[in-house]
Design a protein around this motif. Structure first.
Motif, PDB file in Angstrom:
ATOM      1  N   SER A 121       2.910  23.424 -16.868  1.00  0.00           N
ATOM      2  CA  SER A 121       1.916  23.587 -15.814  1.00  0.00           C
ATOM      3  C   SER A 121       0.524  23.837 -16.382  1.00  0.00           C
ATOM      4  O   SER A 121      -0.385  24.219 -15.663  1.00  0.00           O
ATOM      5  CB  SER A 121       2.338  24.699 -14.855  1.00  0.00           C
ATOM      6  OG  SER A 121       2.674  25.865 -15.556  1.00  0.00           O
ATOM      7  N   PRO A 157      11.203  26.770 -12.893  1.00  0.00           N
ATOM      8  CA  PRO A 157      11.586  27.835 -13.818  1.00  0.00           C
ATOM      9  C   PRO A 157      12.970  28.379 -13.480  1.00  0.00           C
ATOM     10  O   PRO A 157      13.111  29.258 -12.655  1.00  0.00           O
ATOM     11  CB  PRO A 157      10.500  28.899 -13.618  1.00  0.00           C
ATOM     12  CG  PRO A 157       9.923  28.639 -12.277  1.00  0.00           C
ATOM     13  CD  PRO A 157      10.123  27.182 -11.999  1.00  0.00           C
ATOM     14  N   GLU A 211       3.425  16.333  -9.598  1.00  0.00           N
ATOM     15  CA  GLU A 211       3.156  17.702 -10.026  1.00  0.00           C
ATOM     16  C   GLU A 211       4.233  18.658  -9.504  1.00  0.00           C
ATOM     17  O   GLU A 211       4.524  19.672 -10.116  1.00  0.00           O
ATOM     18  CB  GLU A 211       1.786  18.129  -9.506  1.00  0.00           C
ATOM     19  CG  GLU A 211       1.149  19.190 -10.363  1.00  0.00           C
ATOM     20  CD  GLU A 211      -0.017  19.841  -9.648  1.00  0.00           C
ATOM     21  OE1 GLU A 211      -0.414  20.920 -10.070  1.00  0.00           O
ATOM     22  OE2 GLU A 211      -0.516  19.265  -8.654  1.00  0.00           O
ATOM     23  N   GLY A 212       4.819  18.278  -8.360  1.00  0.00           N
ATOM     24  CA  GLY A 212       5.854  19.116  -7.761  1.00  0.00           C
ATOM     25  C   GLY A 212       7.101  19.249  -8.611  1.00  0.00           C
ATOM     26  O   GLY A 212       7.952  20.093  -8.347  1.00  0.00           O
ATOM     27  N   VAL A 213       7.212  18.449  -9.641  1.00  0.00           N
ATOM     28  CA  VAL A 213       8.387  18.513 -10.509  1.00  0.00           C
ATOM     29  C   VAL A 213       8.513  19.908 -11.109  1.00  0.00           C
ATOM     30  O   VAL A 213       9.594  20.344 -11.488  1.00  0.00           O
ATOM     31  CB  VAL A 213       8.288  17.416 -11.604  1.00  0.00           C
ATOM     32  CG1 VAL A 213       7.365  17.846 -12.728  1.00  0.00           C
ATOM     33  CG2 VAL A 213       9.652  17.047 -12.131  1.00  0.00           C
ATOM     34  N   LEU A 214       7.400  20.633 -11.118  1.00  0.00           N
ATOM     35  CA  LEU A 214       7.411  22.008 -11.624  1.00  0.00           C
ATOM     36  C   LEU A 214       8.228  22.935 -10.736  1.00  0.00           C
ATOM     37  O   LEU A 214       8.477  24.083 -11.104  1.00  0.00           O
ATOM     38  CB  LEU A 214       5.988  22.545 -11.740  1.00  0.00           C
ATOM     39  CG  LEU A 214       5.094  21.791 -12.721  1.00  0.00           C
ATOM     40  CD1 LEU A 214       3.668  22.258 -12.618  1.00  0.00           C
ATOM     41  CD2 LEU A 214       5.620  21.993 -14.125  1.00  0.00           C
ATOM     42  N   SER A 215       8.606  22.473  -9.542  1.00  0.00           N
ATOM     43  CA  SER A 215       9.488  23.293  -8.711  1.00  0.00           C
ATOM     44  C   SER A 215      10.788  22.551  -8.386  1.00  0.00           C
ATOM     45  O   SER A 215      11.534  22.951  -7.518  1.00  0.00           O
ATOM     46  CB  SER A 215       8.790  23.706  -7.416  1.00  0.00           C
ATOM     47  OG  SER A 215       8.568  22.575  -6.616  1.00  0.00           O
ATOM     48  N   TYR A 216      11.030  21.430  -9.078  1.00  0.00           N
ATOM     49  CA  TYR A 216      12.248  20.664  -8.784  1.00  0.00           C
ATOM     50  C   TYR A 216      13.451  21.229  -9.521  1.00  0.00           C
ATOM     51  O   TYR A 216      13.398  21.486 -10.708  1.00  0.00           O
ATOM     52  CB  TYR A 216      12.080  19.201  -9.222  1.00  0.00           C
ATOM     53  CG  TYR A 216      11.222  18.363  -8.317  1.00  0.00           C
ATOM     54  CD1 TYR A 216      10.538  18.918  -7.245  1.00  0.00           C
ATOM     55  CD2 TYR A 216      11.087  16.991  -8.544  1.00  0.00           C
ATOM     56  CE1 TYR A 216       9.740  18.138  -6.430  1.00  0.00           C
ATOM     57  CE2 TYR A 216      10.287  16.206  -7.722  1.00  0.00           C
ATOM     58  CZ  TYR A 216       9.612  16.786  -6.675  1.00  0.00           C
ATOM     59  OH  TYR A 216       8.819  16.022  -5.872  1.00  0.00           O
TER      60      TYR A 216
END
Lengths: 275, 421, 333
Positions: free
Chosen positions: B396, B188, B239-244
């Motif tokens: 997400s 984000p 799933e970690g792409v949400l914080s990449y």
């Protein structure tokens, strides 16, 4: 339940507590000693021993300056707040005057202020005084949490000292200031060391004000420096460097805390938990 | 409190003694991504040698969102300790009042540059910042893997999804458990606004807010595009792409653990570097298009602005001119594949030789889609936050794209009230 | 100030030395009174400058249309930042302001959720730790020292350390949990909406449990040993002793610790700002306020959020002072 089982259970719990407390820091040290792609392999035991990250963080850039800034701010903050607090605590603990209860209440209330509640006002003040991006702004702002705390703890401590120690001096006609300096100060070293240390840690760790009132990286204190540490690295986020910086700023604190362990515990629980 | 007067006195004496040729001490602040900082330092050293001034480099984290928050704060504090800011292309309208008008000082330079980039940095006739380089993302792909499985670089998102899935699954079966199909910027922050704008625009879903200020984001095509991206998370993207952000994505890619990556051209030079696991095994192509749409690249780019609180404005302008010059831009293109803002450089054979992506990217830059920073004026940052939040929530798994865009439209309407200001 | 508040108010043993003094009472007490205010003045002045005035300014800004770039030009707008009805005409209109802002309520919810859960876990774990540390065993000094380590680590550093351990690709936490078989695929702890808040809570629990344990331990050590002796002689089961004897005796200590921790948790900023930036699932009231103050052009709105947070905390503080029945030396007429 047989004794042996209970005993094993108990020691398992002890081991869990120690691992729980120590492991993350241990892992930070482990990471800080890795270099290159070793960083991206998970190890539980030390395999590398490279000081490259430490060298990087201490020689490139301004991290040593950041450490110095933190030391300056924390030391000055502690010195000023102890100085102001000792006399104030004497007045609050040993002189009976109208409004004392209310004052103590106010000081307690201030120690619970959320920092964000004064941030807007402080920001305007800092800007107006022209101390933006200087360490003065932090030294001033940090009083909001160190001062009430030191006053509170020292007041508690002074109240518990027996009447007799002061009596003789009063009979001799010594002034209150002389009494504080000559009679109380020598007795208060343990309390001063503890409160000073706790205030030091609080000032050392502070983040929000430092993030708001400081711009240049040579003026930053350690927490902001670490949070904003970008490291001119080509391997994405420089975890090795961040961990090395983290270890560097934490080790002195841990050493201090371990040395003054007992005093800290008594300081934290100042006044004893008597309700 | 006499600090203020003291500061004024210091400033006044600095102004009085500030002759043209006097060596000044400047400070420039820039985010650190890839090897930007070391590259910049090199150019600053050259500047120092040429002019006798010294330049201090203030480093900031890579995230443009983090930088913006801090810069806005410093500028409103009237901070005189930073002279030159490296600014994102979207910031001009929001920070305009804090920067010096460069149009007079740069009048000889301006004609060399891409007029639409100059336009993007001009607010109310004032040139707020001078372009340093521009940015338009690429789809990075592993040419070795595509060849191995007999695939072509994808032209549409659907093709990308399919190819990524197939190669990822086969590679994992072959024992390469860490392999991911696709990595992008899903955290984000401002970067997600770029990524999502590309999905939406390439699917014919508009640009969030139209150039005349109309809120257009709540439409079926936009929802379909974001739903498609939602389908990637946990299947072809970790799933970690949400914080990449950019650097996390590059971390995965450059260790050889992704088939595709969406990123800016800076990653090209780094991926081709000696310590890169994908050296010689990758290539770039424009981003895929949606069904019946055409490829859309989000227009990025960084500029240099002189703070109006600077006490060394003349020297600062000199520095900006130096860093934005044709020579400096060329050097930056050659060393770190940063796209020049001077069209002539796209024809330069030396650059084409060193960094093929630059020569190939002239068209992409020409057709890049701008974010709605001009239309939403000072509120852009908040508009963007609302947008990236809605997208991140959808990715997400919190609510469908349609519902979240519906909510988004309501929030943007609340922000806008009667008109953007 | 994170975690270093004195747990408990001083009990009042203030001296009335003057009564015992050798000199005439009035002279002496007048002199002492004068020096009391002299001694207090510098401290009070600093507190007024650093806390009182800025707080008033924040409240004032919350009643204006101040923007970051134009603080001086702020104009009074009443409660508009909290509550405003905008009439669009034709009977249509909408409420604006903090009290009608779903994102503010989301931040309130996050903060309360975080505070309740983390303080609850810390209390239970802290109690367990304290009971263990209160027992006699070999190496107790070492364990007590080890427990202090998380507490000594700066919040920012612990956030970074855990961010690395929770890294989705290279983090040791995923590695461990996968080795044990609790999870089958890596979890993106700080990014996934299901775990982001828990990531924050885990780090906070790790960092703060020692503090809780120490406060509770101090309470435990006040329990006189003969209570246990008596219970042992009467053959009462230790578990029963704990519930019936120990717990009631240390209840005040726990209560105080809980309230202090809760006040601390309600103003959480650093941890969330560093561990899960810009994440709606974890945005706390302080983060919301900071964001509006400095990142959006809404200084007044952010001030309003700060003011509300202050009111919440002030209310809890008053509540605490009331239930703790503090004797603050109200004897001074």
């Amino acid at each position: 339940m047989p004794y042996a089982v209970k005993r094993t259970g108990f020691y398992a719990l002890v081991v869990f507590i120690v691992l729980f407390s120590v492991f993350p820091f241990y892992y930070a040290i482990l990471t800080s000693l890795k270099s290159g792609t070793a960083l991206f392999r998970v190890n539980y035991l030390p395999v590398d021993f490279s000081l490259a990250n430490y060298e990087g963080v201490l020689t490139n850039g301004v991290f040593p300056t950041n450490i110095l800034n933190s030391v300056i701010v924390a030391v000055v903050v502690v010195a000023i707040s102890l100085f102001l607090a000792v006399t104030a605590a004497y007045a609050l603990s040993r002189i009976n005057f109208a409004g004392r209860g209310l004052l103590l209440l106010t000081i307690l209330a201030v120690s619970m202020f959320p920092q964000i509640a004064v941030l807007a006002g402080l920001f305007e003040m800092v800007r107006w005084a022209g101390v933006y991006n200087t360490l003065f702004s932090l030294i001033f702002a940090y009083m909001i949490f160190t001062l009430p705390f030191t006053v509170w703890v020292l007041t508690t401590f002074m109240r518990d000292l027996p009447i007799e120690i002061e009596e003789a001096a009063i009979v001799d006609g010594a002034s209150p200031f002389t009494i504080v300096m000559r009679v109380f100060l020598p007795l208060m070293w343990p309390a001063l060391v503890t409160t000073g240390l706790l205030a030091f840690i609080a000032a050392w760790n502070e983040f929000l004000f430092a993030l708001t009132f400081i711009s240049n990286n040579s003026t930053r204190t350690v927490p902001v420096a670490i949070a904003l540490l970008s490291g001119a690295s080509e391997q994405e986020i420089p975890w090795g460097t961040i961990m090395a910086a983290s270890v560097i700023v934490t080790v002195p604190l841990i050493v201090l805390v371990l040395i003054f362990q007992r005093k800290i515990i008594s300081g934290l629980t100042a006044g004893g938990v008597k309700g | 409190m006499k600090f203020r007067n003291m500061a004024l006195a210091v400033a006044a004496s600095a102004l009085m003694s500030g002759g043209a040729a006097k060596a000044e001490e400047l400070a420039l602040v820039a985010g650190s991504i890839g090897k930007d900082i070391s590259e910049l330092r090199m150019q600053l050293d050259a500047f120092e040698k040429e002019t006798g001034h010294t330049v201090k480099l203030v480093e900031m984290p890579a995230s443009t969102t983090d930088q913006f928050g801090q810069y806005r704060l410093w500028l409103s504090a009237g901070n005189a300790d930073v002279d030159v800011y490296r600014t994102d292309v979207i910031w001009a309208p929001q920070l305009a009042t804090n920067f010096v008008d460069l149009s007079e000082a740069m009048k000889d330079e301006i004609p060399k540059h891409n007029p639409s980039i100059i336009q993007s940095q001009t607010v109310d006739g004032k040139l707020v910042a001078f372009p340093m380089y521009t940015d338009a993302p690429a789809l990075y792909y592993r040419s070795d893997l595509l060849e191995k499985y007999g695939k072509e670089p994808p032209k549409t998102w659907a093709e990308l999804t399919e190819t990524a899935k197939e190669i990822q699954d086969k590679e994992r079966e072959a024992g390469n458990g860490q392999m991911n199909g696709f990595v992008f910027q899903g955290a984000p922050y401002e970067g997600l606004t770029c990524d999502a704008l590309e999905w939406v625009a390439s699917n014919g879903g508009g640009q969030i807010v139209s150039p005349d200020g109309e809120i257009t984001i709540n439409n079926e095509k936009a929802a379909a595009a974001i739903d498609m991206a939602k389908g990637w998370v946990g299947t072809i993207a970790p799933e970690g792409v949400l914080s990449y952000k950019e650097e996390e994505a590059r971390g995965v890619w450059q260790t050889g653990n992704a088939v595709f990556m969406r990123n800016w051209p800076y990653a090209y030079a780094l991926s081709a570097g000696d310590d890169s696991a994908v050296k010689g095994k990758f290539d770039v192509t424009p981003l895929p298009a949606g069904e019946g749409g055409k490829s859309a690249a989000c227009l990025g780019g960084w500029n240099l602005a002189v703070s109006k609180y600077s006490e060394h404005q003349e020297a600062a302008i000199e520095l900006v001119k130096f860093l934005g010059s044709q020579e400096a831009q060329k050097e930056r293109a050659m060393n770190s594949s940063r796209l020049p803002t001077i069209p002539a450089l796209y024809e330069d054979p030396e650059i084409a030789e060193a960094q093929p992506i630059v020569a190939a990217w002239g068209d992409v830059v020409e057709n890049a889609v701008p974010r709605p920073s001009a239309a939403t004026k000072k509120q852009y940052n908040e508009v963007s936050k609302e947008f990236w939040t809605a997208v991140n929530e959808t990715l997400s798994g919190r609510g469908s794209a349609a519902d979240n865009l519906d909510q988004l439209e309501k929030r943007l309407r609340r922000l806008k009230r009667s008109a953007w200001e | 100030m994170a975690n270093v508040q004195a747990g408990v108010p001083p009990t009042d043993k203030a001296l009335d030395v003057e009564r015992k003094g050798a000199r005439p009472r009035s002279d002496l007490s007048r002199q002492r009174l004068r020096s009391a205010w002299l001694f207090l003045a510098p401290m009070l002045l600093v507190l007024a400058l650093v806390a009182g005035w800025p707080l008033l300014k924040t409240i004032w800004f919350s009643l204006t249309n101040a923007s970051l770039s134009d603080l001086e030009g702020a104009e009074f707008v009443g409660l508009r930042n909290y509550w405003e009805y905008v009439d669009y005409g034709d009977g249509e209109g909408e409420y604006f302001g903090l009290l009608f802002d779903p994102q503010w309520w989301n931040a309130v919810y996050n903060t309360v959720y975080y505070s309740v859960i983390s303080v609850a876990i810390e209390t239970v774990l802290g109690l367990v730790f304290a009971l263990v540390l209160n027992a006699e065993f070999k190496g107790r000094g070492f364990v007590r020292a080890a427990v202090l380590i998380p507490w000594a680590i700066p919040t920012i550093v612990s956030a970074k350390m855990w961010a690395w351990m929770m890294n989705d690709q290279f983090g040791i936490l995923n590695d461990m949990l996968m080795a044990i078989g609790i999870i089958s695929a890596p979890v993106a702890w700080t990014a996934s909406p299901d775990t982001a808040m828990w990531a924050v809570i885990i780090v906070d629990v790790w960092k703060t449990t020692p503090f809780m344990a120490l406060l509770i331990l101090a309470g435990l050590q006040m329990v006189p040993g003969d209570v246990y002796e008596a219970a042992k002689i009467d053959g009462i089961h230790p578990v029963k002793v704990f519930w019936k004897v120990t717990l009631p005796l240390i209840r005040p200590a726990i209560l105080v610790a809980v309230i202090f921790r809760a006040l601390d948790a309600l103003r959480v900023f650093d941890l969330i700002y560093v561990l899960t930036p810009n994440n709606t699932q974890t945005k706390s009231m302080s983060v919301f306020a900071q964001e509006n103050l400095f990142q959006f052009d809404k200084f007044a709105y952010g001030s309003a959020a700060s003011t509300l947070l202050f009111l919440v905390i002030a209310f809890i503080t008053l509540f605490y002072i009331k239930i703790a029945r503090l004797d603050l030396g109200g004897r001074g007429k």
